[in-house]
Scaffold this active site. Structure first.
Site, PDB file in Angstrom:
ATOM      1  N   GLU A 196       0.841  -1.115   0.091  1.00  0.00           N
ATOM      2  CA  GLU A 196       0.024  -0.082   0.070  1.00  0.00           C
ATOM      3  C   GLU A 196       1.084   1.229  -0.121  1.00  0.00           C
ATOM      4  O   GLU A 196       1.501   1.381   0.956  1.00  0.00           O
ATOM      5  CB  GLU A 196      -1.018   0.103   1.187  1.00  0.00           C
ATOM      6  CG  GLU A 196      -1.954   1.129   1.312  1.00  0.00           C
ATOM      7  CD  GLU A 196      -3.083   0.903   2.030  1.00  0.00           C
ATOM      8  OE1 GLU A 196      -3.422  -0.120   2.418  1.00  0.00           O
ATOM      9  OE2 GLU A 196      -3.956   1.754   2.289  1.00  0.00           O
ATOM     10  N   ASN A 200      -3.140  -1.751   7.434  1.00  0.00           N
ATOM     11  CA  ASN A 200      -4.438  -2.468   7.000  1.00  0.00           C
ATOM     12  C   ASN A 200      -4.192  -3.877   7.145  1.00  0.00           C
ATOM     13  O   ASN A 200      -4.198  -4.479   6.247  1.00  0.00           O
ATOM     14  CB  ASN A 200      -5.048  -1.838   5.742  1.00  0.00           C
ATOM     15  CG  ASN A 200      -5.239  -0.291   5.671  1.00  0.00           C
ATOM     16  OD1 ASN A 200      -5.915  -0.030   6.927  1.00  0.00           O
ATOM     17  ND2 ASN A 200      -5.200   0.498   4.786  1.00  0.00           N
ATOM     18  N   LYS A 232      -4.020  -0.555  13.908  1.00  0.00           N
ATOM     19  CA  LYS A 232      -4.878   0.802  13.377  1.00  0.00           C
ATOM     20  C   LYS A 232      -6.246   0.272  13.615  1.00  0.00           C
ATOM     21  O   LYS A 232      -6.730  -0.996  13.248  1.00  0.00           O
ATOM     22  CB  LYS A 232      -4.731   0.699  12.007  1.00  0.00           C
ATOM     23  CG  LYS A 232      -5.571   1.730  11.047  1.00  0.00           C
ATOM     24  CD  LYS A 232      -5.328   1.911   9.539  1.00  0.00           C
ATOM     25  CE  LYS A 232      -6.281   2.627   8.663  1.00  0.00           C
ATOM     26  NZ  LYS A 232      -5.822   2.906   7.503  1.00  0.00           N
ATOM     27  N   GLU A 258     -10.692   4.354   9.056  1.00  0.00           N
ATOM     28  CA  GLU A 258     -10.646   4.057   7.741  1.00  0.00           C
ATOM     29  C   GLU A 258     -11.384   2.580   7.635  1.00  0.00           C
ATOM     30  O   GLU A 258     -10.874   1.963   6.819  1.00  0.00           O
ATOM     31  CB  GLU A 258      -9.473   4.237   7.115  1.00  0.00           C
ATOM     32  CG  GLU A 258      -9.134   5.405   7.038  1.00  0.00           C
ATOM     33  CD  GLU A 258      -7.750   5.897   6.040  1.00  0.00           C
ATOM     34  OE1 GLU A 258      -6.898   5.165   5.825  1.00  0.00           O
ATOM     35  OE2 GLU A 258      -7.645   6.887   5.456  1.00  0.00           O
ATOM     36  N   ARG A 269      -2.227   3.283  16.848  1.00  0.00           N
ATOM     37  CA  ARG A 269      -2.344   4.623  16.032  1.00  0.00           C
ATOM     38  C   ARG A 269      -3.395   5.577  16.500  1.00  0.00           C
ATOM     39  O   ARG A 269      -4.464   5.175  16.591  1.00  0.00           O
ATOM     40  CB  ARG A 269      -2.347   4.109  14.466  1.00  0.00           C
ATOM     41  CG  ARG A 269      -1.054   3.556  14.113  1.00  0.00           C
ATOM     42  CD  ARG A 269      -1.404   3.013  12.836  1.00  0.00           C
ATOM     43  NE  ARG A 269      -0.669   3.950  11.824  1.00  0.00           N
ATOM     44  CZ  ARG A 269      -1.473   4.375  10.604  1.00  0.00           C
ATOM     45  NH1 ARG A 269      -2.734   3.604  10.393  1.00  0.00           N
ATOM     46  NH2 ARG A 269      -0.717   4.849   9.693  1.00  0.00           N
ATOM     47  N   ARG A 303     -11.927  17.157  10.299  1.00  0.00           N
ATOM     48  CA  ARG A 303     -11.067  16.137  10.307  1.00  0.00           C
ATOM     49  C   ARG A 303      -9.935  16.211  11.105  1.00  0.00           C
ATOM     50  O   ARG A 303      -9.344  15.228  11.810  1.00  0.00           O
ATOM     51  CB  ARG A 303     -10.842  15.672   8.661  1.00  0.00           C
ATOM     52  CG  ARG A 303      -9.937  14.434   9.047  1.00  0.00           C
ATOM     53  CD  ARG A 303      -9.447  13.849   7.341  1.00  0.00           C
ATOM     54  NE  ARG A 303      -8.397  12.903   7.494  1.00  0.00           N
ATOM     55  CZ  ARG A 303      -7.947  12.473   6.471  1.00  0.00           C
ATOM     56  NH1 ARG A 303      -8.424  12.409   5.073  1.00  0.00           N
ATOM     57  NH2 ARG A 303      -6.827  11.862   6.434  1.00  0.00           N
ATOM     58  N   ASP A 314      -3.080  14.172   7.251  1.00  0.00           N
ATOM     59  CA  ASP A 314      -2.442  12.909   6.563  1.00  0.00           C
ATOM     60  C   ASP A 314      -1.206  13.185   5.895  1.00  0.00           C
ATOM     61  O   ASP A 314      -1.416  13.056   4.429  1.00  0.00           O
ATOM     62  CB  ASP A 314      -3.537  12.193   5.681  1.00  0.00           C
ATOM     63  CG  ASP A 314      -3.016  10.796   5.588  1.00  0.00           C
ATOM     64  OD1 ASP A 314      -2.016  10.142   6.070  1.00  0.00           O
ATOM     65  OD2 ASP A 314      -3.739  10.079   4.781  1.00  0.00           O
ATOM     66  N   GLU A 324       4.819   9.372  13.902  1.00  0.00           N
ATOM     67  CA  GLU A 324       5.028   8.474  12.902  1.00  0.00           C
ATOM     68  C   GLU A 324       5.179   9.314  11.438  1.00  0.00           C
ATOM     69  O   GLU A 324       4.440  10.343  11.368  1.00  0.00           O
ATOM     70  CB  GLU A 324       3.521   7.873  12.661  1.00  0.00           C
ATOM     71  CG  GLU A 324       3.503   6.930  11.268  1.00  0.00           C
ATOM     72  CD  GLU A 324       2.074   6.353  11.142  1.00  0.00           C
ATOM     73  OE1 GLU A 324       1.662   5.588  12.327  1.00  0.00           O
ATOM     74  OE2 GLU A 324       1.527   6.281   9.932  1.00  0.00           O
ATOM     75  N   GLU A 350       3.830   9.282  -0.492  1.00  0.00           N
ATOM     76  CA  GLU A 350       2.673   9.251  -1.062  1.00  0.00           C
ATOM     77  C   GLU A 350       1.924  10.421  -1.524  1.00  0.00           C
ATOM     78  O   GLU A 350       1.572  10.506  -2.745  1.00  0.00           O
ATOM     79  CB  GLU A 350       1.592   8.617   0.204  1.00  0.00           C
ATOM     80  CG  GLU A 350       0.045   8.574  -0.124  1.00  0.00           C
ATOM     81  CD  GLU A 350      -0.679   8.052   1.130  1.00  0.00           C
ATOM     82  OE1 GLU A 350      -0.122   7.829   2.237  1.00  0.00           O
ATOM     83  OE2 GLU A 350      -2.038   8.318   0.808  1.00  0.00           O
ATOM     84  N   HIS A 375      -4.161  18.668   0.857  1.00  0.00           N
ATOM     85  CA  HIS A 375      -5.231  17.438   0.194  1.00  0.00           C
ATOM     86  C   HIS A 375      -5.925  17.885  -0.989  1.00  0.00           C
ATOM     87  O   HIS A 375      -7.189  17.730  -0.895  1.00  0.00           O
ATOM     88  CB  HIS A 375      -6.266  17.080   1.302  1.00  0.00           C
ATOM     89  CG  HIS A 375      -6.188  15.459   1.590  1.00  0.00           C
ATOM     90  ND1 HIS A 375      -6.133  14.702   0.358  1.00  0.00           N
ATOM     91  CD2 HIS A 375      -6.083  14.503   2.352  1.00  0.00           C
ATOM     92  CE1 HIS A 375      -6.332  13.524   0.576  1.00  0.00           C
ATOM     93  NE2 HIS A 375      -6.117  13.336   1.959  1.00  0.00           N
ATOM     94  N   TRP A 383     -13.053  12.941   1.500  1.00  0.00           N
ATOM     95  CA  TRP A 383     -12.183  12.438   0.682  1.00  0.00           C
ATOM     96  C   TRP A 383     -12.013  13.104  -0.681  1.00  0.00           C
ATOM     97  O   TRP A 383     -11.644  12.773  -1.772  1.00  0.00           O
ATOM     98  CB  TRP A 383     -12.653  10.988   0.462  1.00  0.00           C
ATOM     99  CG  TRP A 383     -12.227  10.024   1.816  1.00  0.00           C
ATOM    100  CD1 TRP A 383     -11.471  10.413   2.759  1.00  0.00           C
ATOM    101  CD2 TRP A 383     -12.480   8.715   1.646  1.00  0.00           C
ATOM    102  NE1 TRP A 383     -11.152   9.291   3.791  1.00  0.00           N
ATOM    103  CE2 TRP A 383     -11.972   8.153   3.043  1.00  0.00           C
ATOM    104  CE3 TRP A 383     -13.032   7.705   1.153  1.00  0.00           C
ATOM    105  CZ2 TRP A 383     -12.104   7.077   3.581  1.00  0.00           C
ATOM    106  CZ3 TRP A 383     -13.281   6.540   1.753  1.00  0.00           C
ATOM    107  CH2 TRP A 383     -12.984   6.083   2.972  1.00  0.00           C
TER     108      TRP A 383
END
Ligand code: GCV
Length: 686
Positions: free
Chosen positions: A138, A186, A263, A267, A300, A311, A340, A362, A368, A510, A533
């Protein structure tokens, strides 16, 4: 196969490929013919590696002697070490290995070797691999997983696997990284099956002599998914027993297993809240199972709900009320920013705010949101900015670094994690310069006060040193420093700010097109997609202005910061301009400190970012005489792509926002070359 045979095979490969310059050798290219005599009264797998490394790469006086002494010294902490003339001293074998790497680094970068004690800032310095059991990764941009495979023989361990894992462990040890979470947050429940644990055991055996512990991401609902239980409620006695048994099984196979990363309720991942329990209930249940074996839980804080308002506020709102309820072998793992891993975010207000709970940063090494493996972005400056941020918690001067390394709050364990950018690509990271981010993470995890300039300097010298480059054999080192080291370092240091400028200047965040998080997409808002999103949720552009109002009059996210930050962020004229549109919705004609309007400043920043990348291209083309052909050409090609990407970002964002600003794109800057219509249809990853 024993560790010595493996090492011999590995050295054979290194020597074979010495001139290939495909990047596989990372920053570890220091082989030398100088001789050194090692005196080490003890023997262990780790000490043997230290001795071999010193012999193989000794750049000190030929014929010198070096003593390796494992002896306690109150000034040496944990895995730290002391270097002095002719001696490396440490409390542990691993400390000796770290001291050996430091000594070799000093020799190879031409630094003066003085007596020094070096202690790590964090006890646990971890890579998080978001690797799936089918071998995909991922947010991975450097090929498939080095740990997992999607083939019939998923769990068979080959000699090639072991060689790769050993190279990986060696690279990590050379920069002080001492642990790896081997699977995606995940997580698949299958990672906890006895079969998969067999593979984890095999990996752990290769990593162990290099001082790296293995950890696993686990799925909270594993008891019901693979254990056959009716529930995964953390307070259910059968569930508690299941985790106790599973942990016991793991430690029987892997006695130095590090612990779990979780996690939960994030999500779509299950968690304690599915059973009406809290994050503390869930984390403590696992912590109790791990505690007898010295294991830890990294829980997390990356949580947000679609209906949860702003958010950026949610992690703080969920975790602060739980402060003081976690066991002391639980560490809350917090992303650097509140949203994020964006190109720039203010720090997460959770840092320093939980005074009775251990916290760890973290960071994301894989790019990404920063051009993936196509763009040259040196992330060290971003992490330095973050670690140096003053939280003002308890008192001014309590930076994130101090709030997480045990200087301010007593933490039983201290830790830092970086989401890895490593895959099976020959050069490990997809882009030769992405290796510098792996390197920088390790160096900052060891010393969270280190300057990015120094890190870049070291990395360039170790990675491109003229000693290893045939073309420069007869050239002198000063010429190399002036025409290669200095400009390349300048490019690296400026690269993150350039990315912020051509992607999301002035606190924008974002605004990516789609799920891939690569190209521009301030327009991206497919019907039915949850609002948080989609980019319009974050930029809120309209004819009145642009930006997310997080002031007291808006979402009030500013209130989560300690004074004076809360008041500073709340007012546009005291809010640092780098965060302006993070905290404020401002009119297009808002006056910036330099006198430009907000709109003109945006035009200028977007264009400036693009011009910076064009400059990087020029810098790189001029260093050609100082570098091997393969790495030169590969980076040159990446920079061309980088430049095209930056152009798309500038053209897409400015033309899109212009529909609301209704002002001309500042005539001082170059005109767009792409049409907005085309950009809106473009597949940026092509
Ligand atoms: C592993 C972001 C990424 C996801 C990632 C998630 C996380 O949302 O896009 O791919 O999932 O962060 O950190 O859990």
């Amino acid at each position: 196969m024993d560790i010595k045979t493996l090492f011999t095979i590995f050295i054979f490969f290194v020597v074979q490929n010495l001139h290939a310059e495909d990047g596989h050798g990372l920053w570890l290219r220091g082989q030398s013919t100088n001789s050194v005599k090692i005196i080490c009264p003890k023997s262990s797998a780790t000490l043997d590696i230290a001795g071999q490394e010193l012999k193989q790469s000794w750049h000190g006086k030929s014929g010198a002697t070096i003593i390796l002494t494992v002896k306690s010294d109150p000034l040496i902490k944990g895995e730290g070490f002391k270097l002095s003339s002719g001696e490396i001293q440490a409390n542990t074998d691993l400390g000796i290995l770290y001291g050996a790497y430091e000594l070799l680094r000093l020799q190879q970068t031409g630094e003066v070797i003085q007596e020094e004690i070096s202690n790590p800032s964090y006890e646990r310095r971890l890579l998080n691999h978001w690797d799936n059991l089918d071998g995909s990764i991922e947010r991975g941009y450097a090929g498939l997983s080095i740990f997992w495979r999607n083939e019939k023989d998923l769990l068979t361990v080959t000699e090639n696997d072991k060689i790769l894992w050993q190279e990986y462990a060696r690279a990590n040890a050379s920069i002080g990284i001492n642990g790896a979470v081997l699977d995606n947050v995940n997580a698949s429940p299958l990672v906890l099956t006895t079969k998969c644990l067999g593979r984890v055991k095999a990996i752990a055996e290769v990593l162990r002599p290099y001082g790296m512990k293995t950890y696993l991401s686990v799925k909270f609902s594993s008891p019901s998914l693979i254990g056959g239980l009716k529930t995964s409620d953390p307070l259910d006695p059968e569930v508690i027993q299941w985790w106790n048994d599973k942990v016991k099984e793991i430690y029987t196979m892997i006695p130095d297993f590090g612990g779990f990363l979780v996690k939960a309720n994030s999500e779509g991942q299950p968690g304690p809240q599915n059973f009406g329990r809290t994050h503390a209930d869930g984390a403590n249940m696992m912590a109790d199972a791990l505690n007898p074996f010295g294991g830890i839980v990294m829980w997390r804080a990356f949580v947000y709900e679609t209906s949860g308002g702003d958010r950026a506020k949610q992690a703080y709102s969920e975790f602060i009320p739980l402060d003081g309820q976690f066991r002391d072998n639980v560490i809350i793992q917090i992303k650097n920013g509140p949203v994020d891993f964006q190109p720039r975010e203010p720090f997460s207000p959770l840092f320093g705010a939980m005074t009775k709970t251990s916290a760890m940063p973290e960071l994301q090494i894989t790019q990404e949101y920063l051009g993936q493996s196509n763009q040259l972005v040196f992330l060290s400056t971003m992490w330095e900015e973050f670690l140096k941020s003053d939280t003002y918690q308890e008192r001014p001067g309590n930076t994130i670094a101090r709030c997480t390394d045990g200087s301010v709050f007593p933490q039983k364990y201290t830790a830092i994690a970086g989401v890895a950018n490593i895959g099976r690509d020959t050069n490990w990271c997809g882009h030769h310069f992405a290796q510098a981010n792996w390197y920088a993470f390790g160096r900052l995890a060891w010393n969270n006060r280190m300057a990015s300039e120094k890190i870049a300097d070291e990395w360039i010298r170790l990675t491109f040193s003229p000693r290893q480059t045939d073309q420069i054999k007869n050239s002198n080192i000063r010429k190399w420093q002036k025409h290669f080291l200095a400009p390349v370092k300048q490019m690296m240091i400026q690269s993150r700010e350039a990315a912020v400028n051509y992607m999301m200047p002035l606190g924008l965040h974002h605004i990516f097109a789609g799920e891939h998080h690569y190209g521009p997409g301030p327009w991206y808002a497919p019907k039915g997609l949850r609002p948080d999103w989609t980019p319009p949720y974050y930029h809120k552009a309209d004819t009145n202005g642009i930006g997310f109002d997080r002031t007291r009059a808006g979402s009030n996210a500013v209130s989560q910061y300690h004074e004076p930050l809360c008041s500073q962020f709340n007012e546009p004229n005291t809010c640092p301009e780098i965060y302006l549109l993070w905290f404020h919705h401002l009119p297009w004609n808002y006056k910036m400190k330099n006198g430009r309007t907000l709109w003109d400043e945006m035009c200028y920043r977007y264009d400036n970012g693009l011009q910076q990348v064009r400059l990087f291209q020029k810098i790189w083309d001029q260093v050609q005489p100082f570098i091997d052909a393969q790495r030169f050409t590969e980076v040159q090609s990446k920079l061309r792509r980088h430049c095209r990407d930056a152009q798309k970002w500038k053209d897409g964002c400015l033309q899109y926002f212009q529909q609301f600003s209704r002002r001309p794109i500042s005539f001082e800057i170059e005109r767009p070359v792409y049409d907005l219509d085309d950009l809106e249809k473009m597949d940026f990853q092509q």
